[in-house]
Design a protein around this motif. Structure first.
Motif, PDB file in Angstrom:
ATOM      1  N   ARG A  81       0.825  -1.208   0.000  1.00  0.00           N
ATOM      2  CA  ARG A  81       0.000   0.000   0.000  1.00  0.00           C
ATOM      3  C   ARG A  81       0.864   1.264   0.000  1.00  0.00           C
ATOM      4  O   ARG A  81       0.430   2.320  -0.473  1.00  0.00           O
ATOM      5  N   LEU A  82       2.065   1.177   0.552  1.00  0.00           N
ATOM      6  CA  LEU A  82       2.910   2.356   0.733  1.00  0.00           C
ATOM      7  C   LEU A  82       3.818   2.629  -0.459  1.00  0.00           C
ATOM      8  O   LEU A  82       4.574   3.600  -0.443  1.00  0.00           O
ATOM      9  N   TRP A  83       3.759   1.799  -1.492  1.00  0.00           N
ATOM     10  CA  TRP A  83       4.677   1.971  -2.620  1.00  0.00           C
ATOM     11  C   TRP A  83       4.276   3.103  -3.551  1.00  0.00           C
ATOM     12  O   TRP A  83       5.085   3.572  -4.338  1.00  0.00           O
ATOM     13  N   ASP A 114      22.358   8.669  -1.805  1.00  0.00           N
ATOM     14  CA  ASP A 114      21.687   9.748  -2.518  1.00  0.00           C
ATOM     15  C   ASP A 114      20.213   9.765  -2.124  1.00  0.00           C
ATOM     16  O   ASP A 114      19.622   8.701  -1.898  1.00  0.00           O
ATOM     17  N   PRO A 115      19.594  10.942  -2.052  1.00  0.00           N
ATOM     18  CA  PRO A 115      18.175  10.985  -1.679  1.00  0.00           C
ATOM     19  C   PRO A 115      17.266  10.161  -2.584  1.00  0.00           C
ATOM     20  O   PRO A 115      16.186   9.742  -2.152  1.00  0.00           O
ATOM     21  N   ASP A 116      17.672   9.927  -3.817  1.00  0.00           N
ATOM     22  CA  ASP A 116      16.839   9.137  -4.727  1.00  0.00           C
ATOM     23  C   ASP A 116      17.062   7.638  -4.590  1.00  0.00           C
ATOM     24  O   ASP A 116      16.360   6.848  -5.242  1.00  0.00           O
ATOM     25  N   ASP A 117      18.031   7.218  -3.787  1.00  0.00           N
ATOM     26  CA  ASP A 117      18.278   5.788  -3.605  1.00  0.00           C
ATOM     27  C   ASP A 117      17.136   5.125  -2.845  1.00  0.00           C
ATOM     28  O   ASP A 117      16.555   5.711  -1.923  1.00  0.00           O
ATOM     29  N   LYS A 143       8.386   6.403  -5.905  1.00  0.00           N
ATOM     30  CA  LYS A 143       9.370   5.760  -6.774  1.00  0.00           C
ATOM     31  C   LYS A 143       9.058   4.271  -6.981  1.00  0.00           C
ATOM     32  O   LYS A 143       9.391   3.702  -8.029  1.00  0.00           O
ATOM     33  N   LEU A 144       8.431   3.655  -5.984  1.00  0.00           N
ATOM     34  CA  LEU A 144       8.115   2.233  -6.103  1.00  0.00           C
ATOM     35  C   LEU A 144       6.732   1.985  -6.692  1.00  0.00           C
ATOM     36  O   LEU A 144       6.262   0.841  -6.738  1.00  0.00           O
ATOM     37  N   GLY A 175      15.695   1.306 -10.796  1.00  0.00           N
ATOM     38  CA  GLY A 175      17.047   1.746 -10.472  1.00  0.00           C
ATOM     39  C   GLY A 175      17.785   0.839  -9.510  1.00  0.00           C
ATOM     40  O   GLY A 175      18.933   1.123  -9.147  1.00  0.00           O
ATOM     41  N   GLY A 176      17.142  -0.249  -9.077  1.00  0.00           N
ATOM     42  CA  GLY A 176      17.775  -1.173  -8.148  1.00  0.00           C
ATOM     43  C   GLY A 176      17.729  -0.669  -6.716  1.00  0.00           C
ATOM     44  O   GLY A 176      17.164   0.380  -6.421  1.00  0.00           O
TER      45      GLY A 176
END
Length: 274
Positions: A81-83, A114-117, A143-144, A175-176
């Motif tokens: 639900r949180l993705w 990195d903040p986007d990781d 992002k997920l 992005g892994g």
């Protein structure tokens, strides 16, 4: 965009559904965060019942779940639900399971990488596979979301293939994924309880570099405090535990019964509080 750096608000999220965990778990989590992070911070709890939560906790409804939860697997798939979209919660968030015990500084969980990781724990049960562990993970909200699309197409097929939601995230995150530095997360059963036979004579310890202790499996913080392996069990002396092993008064194999003994753990009681 809020990323928890340079004085911006450090955003923590958790999820509570059903009756397994009461509001006391969320309130304890908030208390532990407040003692181990440089403010400002905010804990958001996505839940179907916000009764009894500390008023400093930001209560949000569970995001819509547009697909049937897999029925034949053990993974905690409702976490999916949180993705996706989290309403007014945007930017970088750190997810915490409700039954973790915070033992050290949390600032690094926002400063690392990195903040986007997308950053997960490394599952100690599968070291060769390098599978993530989702008791403590960081992501940028949304992002997920592509994972929800994959999962929505056939939830049970995805669950059958990956078994656990953490393997699904590890293998499919855009992005892994990256992993927290070694030692930041400690698995209570694997890293804190002494190996047999020392578990009968020595208390569980906090590993030197641990910042958060996680409790996957059958031992949760109340069990660690009481010194028991099962929630509906009781604490017994080492002698009684051994007697039950030899008399067949056990739920599992002889070897597992011998290994599955934990003494009462005072530091969990000291740290796991509001």
């Amino acid at each position: 965009m809020n990323d928890g750096r340079n004085g911006s608000v450090k955003q923590f999220i958790c999820i509570k559904w059903g009756e397994k965990f009461g509001p006391d778990y969320v309130n304890r989590l908030h208390g532990m965060i407040s003692r181990n992070v440089t403010p400002p911070f905010r804990l958001y709890c996505f839940t179907d019942d916000g009764t009894g939560l500390n008023p400093d906790i930001a209560v949000r409804p569970l995001p819509d779940f547009e697909y049937r939860t897999p029925q034949r697997t053990r993974g905690k798939w409702p976490k999916s639900r949180l993705w996706g979209d989290l309403g007014d919660v945007t930017g970088v968030v750190l997810f915490l399971d409700l039954d973790v015990v915070i033992t050290g500084d949390l600032d690094g969980f926002f400063e690392y990488g990195d903040p986007d990781d997308t950053i997960l724990g490394l599952n100690p049960n599968t070291p060769l596979e390098k599978m993530g562990q989702t008791s403590v993970y960081r992501m940028r909200v949304g992002k997920l979301a592509p994972l929800q699309d994959i999962f929505r197409a056939d939830p049970q097929a995805a669950a059958d293939k990956y078994k656990y939601e953490q393997r699904f995230v590890t293998r499919n995150a855009p992005g892994g994924v990256k992993f927290w530095p070694r030692g930041w997360l400690a698995h209570f059963r694997m890293h804190c309880i002494p190996n047999f036979p020392l578990n009968y004579f020595r208390d569980a310890k906090i590993p030197p570099r641990a910042r958060i202790v996680i409790f996957p499996g059958l031992v949760n913080p109340p069990d660690a405090i009481a010194g028991r392996w099962y929630e509906d069990g009781d604490h017994v002396s080492p002698r009684e535990h051994l007697r039950r092993a030899f008399n067949g008064q056990r739920r599992e194999s002889f070897v597992k019964h011998m290994r599955h003994y934990v003494r009462p753990t005072p530091w969990v009681e000291r740290l796991w509080r509001e």
